[in-house]
Design an enzyme around this catalytic site. Structure first.
Site, PDB file in Angstrom:
ATOM      1  N   GLY A 173       0.952  -1.547  -0.461  1.00 16.06           N
ATOM      2  CA  GLY A 173      -0.344   0.288  -0.034  1.00 16.06           C
ATOM      3  C   GLY A 173       0.595   1.688  -0.444  1.00 16.06           C
ATOM      4  CB  SER A 174       4.578   1.893  -0.867  1.00 14.95           C
ATOM      5  OG  SER A 174       4.190   1.602  -2.136  1.00 14.95           O
ATOM      6  CG  MET A 254       0.691  -7.805  -7.167  1.00 15.80           C
ATOM      7  SD  MET A 254       1.352  -6.303  -8.387  1.00 15.80           S
ATOM      8  CE  MET A 254       3.521  -7.121  -9.320  1.00 15.80           C
ATOM      9  NE  ARG A 255      -4.432 -12.248  -6.875  1.00 21.45           N
ATOM     10  CZ  ARG A 255      -4.711 -14.065  -7.866  1.00 21.45           C
ATOM     11  NH1 ARG A 255      -4.914 -14.281  -8.457  1.00 21.45           N
ATOM     12  NH2 ARG A 255      -4.054 -14.407  -6.498  1.00 21.45           N
ATOM     13  CG  ASN A 271      -0.395  -1.241 -13.483  1.00 18.22           C
ATOM     14  OD1 ASN A 271      -0.819  -0.857 -12.333  1.00 18.22           O
ATOM     15  ND2 ASN A 271       0.013  -0.998 -14.343  1.00 18.22           N
ATOM     16  CG  HIS A 273       5.463  -1.297 -14.700  1.00 17.27           C
ATOM     17  ND1 HIS A 273       4.356  -2.516 -14.688  1.00 17.27           N
ATOM     18  CD2 HIS A 273       6.261  -1.763 -15.379  1.00 17.27           C
ATOM     19  CE1 HIS A 273       5.705  -3.300 -15.313  1.00 17.27           C
ATOM     20  NE2 HIS A 273       6.269  -2.915 -15.496  1.00 17.27           N
TER      21      HIS A 273
HETATM   22  C1  GAR Z   1       4.487  -0.347  -6.966  1.00 19.96           C
HETATM   23  O1  GAR Z   1       6.445   0.373  -7.097  1.00 19.96           O
HETATM   24  C2  GAR Z   1       4.631  -0.295  -8.233  1.00 19.96           C
HETATM   25  O2  GAR Z   1       5.028   0.183  -9.460  1.00 19.96           O
HETATM   26  C3  GAR Z   1       4.136  -1.885  -8.109  1.00 19.96           C
HETATM   27  O3  GAR Z   1       3.433  -2.046  -6.366  1.00 19.96           O
HETATM   28  C4  GAR Z   1       4.244  -0.755  -6.111  1.00 19.96           C
HETATM   29  C5  GAR Z   1       3.117  -0.981  -5.362  1.00 19.96           C
HETATM   30  O4  GAR Z   1       3.152  -2.269  -3.749  1.00 19.96           O
HETATM   31  N1  GAR Z   1       3.065  -2.391  -9.016  1.00 19.96           N
HETATM   32  C6  GAR Z   1       3.192  -3.080 -10.027  1.00 19.96           C
HETATM   33  O5  GAR Z   1       4.540  -4.092 -10.210  1.00 19.96           O
HETATM   34  C7  GAR Z   1       2.663  -3.624 -11.484  1.00 19.96           C
HETATM   35  N2  GAR Z   1       3.088  -4.610 -12.506  1.00 19.96           N
HETATM   36  P1  GAR Z   1       3.035  -1.504  -2.367  1.00 19.96           P
HETATM   37  O6  GAR Z   1       1.449  -1.559  -2.699  1.00 19.96           O
HETATM   38  O7  GAR Z   1       3.428  -3.344  -2.311  1.00 19.96           O
HETATM   39  O8  GAR Z   1       4.152  -0.826  -1.920  1.00 19.96           O
END
Ligand code: GAR
Length: 353
Positions: A173-174, A254-255, A271, A273
């Site tokens: 949730g960052s 992640m889905r 999104n 990424h």
């Molecule tokens: C972010 O760094 C985002 O870029 C990535 O997940 C992180 C946030 O997750 N997203 C992906 O990789 C999507 N393909 P968190 O909420 O666990 O910090």
């Protein structure tokens, strides 16, 4: 003493008043948008005794009574506003929907309630607690037409509601925290997170939402490791629609979303990424960039289509890769960039809708 106090301190004040032959008046409520009806009612309540203690619902308690868009103001602010009124001597806080335990702990002499109640229509549990502590019940004059609901409907009739975001995440949730910070410090104005959904029941993102009193729900993804089953896609769509979500924000989700959600929210799913797309789509993009010997990578915000990280790009931020970077170092640096980038892109994109 004009401050937020513990129940024990309020009880001591009550005992001190009693020793002087005086009476403590008690009332309770959410007070999340103070209006003149409240002021009159609190002034009248204060005249029933010698000091007034207001028990204020915690933020979580207001949300569970009034729904996901409340409280309008957080606990500290609601308490400060109440304590600014000359009628209010003490504020205490209670976390349950009912003030029963606070009544029993403080044992006020008088319990004051707004004129829209009668002694019979008081909550039975609270009424029994008042009987046990020997409090008399004062029903105050009704201040017609001066209510929070009326005030809100006046606001919403003439103006647009804040943009309603629905956030989906699988992890820490960052990115959601970055959005909350941007809402708080004004970088993302007129915006609310209406709902947070996760495919992982234990994901920290759900806790991040709950701490802000934002409804947080885990949706069963079905019997797949990486796919999101059709019933889950439909459930997500239905939950987002029921919460009046206008823009869907993937924050570490992640889905892959499919037609049920994408068709219900055309060009309204964003999104984030962790790479400079179109480079390194897919999983662990920062590790891919590091492994390939890149000297820079970054973060991309894009519209979501049915492909894997393929939709139109809305914004990017470059991040250097240092020689001695570990994957964790690099991911952390990307996340710092994302916390600025995502709110900015949401604001800019929302302005075009
Ligand atoms: C972010 O760094 C985002 O870029 C990535 O997940 C992180 C946030 O997750 N997203 C992906 O990789 C999507 N393909 P968190 O909420 O666990 O910090």
């Amino acid at each position: 003493m004009s401050t937020v106090v513990s129940w024990e301190a309020a009880r001591k004040e009550r005992d001190r008043l009693q020793a002087d032959g005086k009476r403590l008046v008690f009332t309770n409520g959410c007070f999340d948008l103070l209006h003149v009806g409240h002021v009159r009612y609190l002034n009248e309540a204060r005249t029933s005794g010698d000091a007034l203690c207001v028990a204020l619902n915690s933020d979580a308690s207001v949300a569970s009574i009034k729904g996901p868009r409340r409280p309008l103001n957080r606990l500290e602010d609601r308490a400060e506003v109440l304590l600014g009124l000359s009628a209010v001597d003490y504020v205490v806080v209670f976390a349950e929907e009912r003030a029963t335990s606070a009544i029993e702990a403080i044992a006020p002499h008088v319990y004051a309630k707004g004129g829209d109640y009668t002694p019979e229509s008081l909550n039975e549990e609270e009424r029994q607690a008042l009987d046990r502590v020997g409090a008399s019940i004062e029903i105050l004059s009704l201040v017609a037409g001066k209510s929070t609901t009326e005030t809100l409907s006046k606001l919403y009739d003439g103006e647009s509601k804040p943009l309603q975001l629905g956030v989906l995440g699988s992890g820490q949730g960052s990115s959601l925290e970055g959005i909350f910070h941007a809402i708080d410090d004004g970088r993302l104005p007129d915006t609310e997170v209406a709902l947070v959904l996760s495919d992982q029941p234990d994901a920290r993102i759900l806790k991040v939402a709950e701490d802000r009193c934002v409804p947080a729900v885990s949706v069963d993804p079905g019997p797949y490791k990486t796919r999101l089953g059709e019933p889950a896609q439909k459930e997500i769509r239905d939950r987002l629609k029921a919460a009046s979500v206008e823009l869907v924000i993937l924050a570490g989700f992640m889905r892959r979303l499919k037609a049920p959600v994408l068709e219900a929210f055309p060009k309204r799913v964003l999104n984030v990424h962790p790479s400079l797309l179109p480079n390194y789509p897919g999983l662990c993009a920062w590790k891919q960039a590091l492994g390939a010997g890149e000297t820079k990578t970054g973060s991309t915000i894009h519209l979501v289509d049915e492909g894997l990280d393929t939709g139109p790009i809305l914004g990017q931020e470059t991040v250097p890769i240092r020689k001695d970077d570990t994957p964790d170092d690099l991911l952390e640096r990307i996340k710092v960039a994302e916390r600025k980038l995502y709110p900015r892109v949401i604001r800019e994109y929302a302005a075009t809708l």
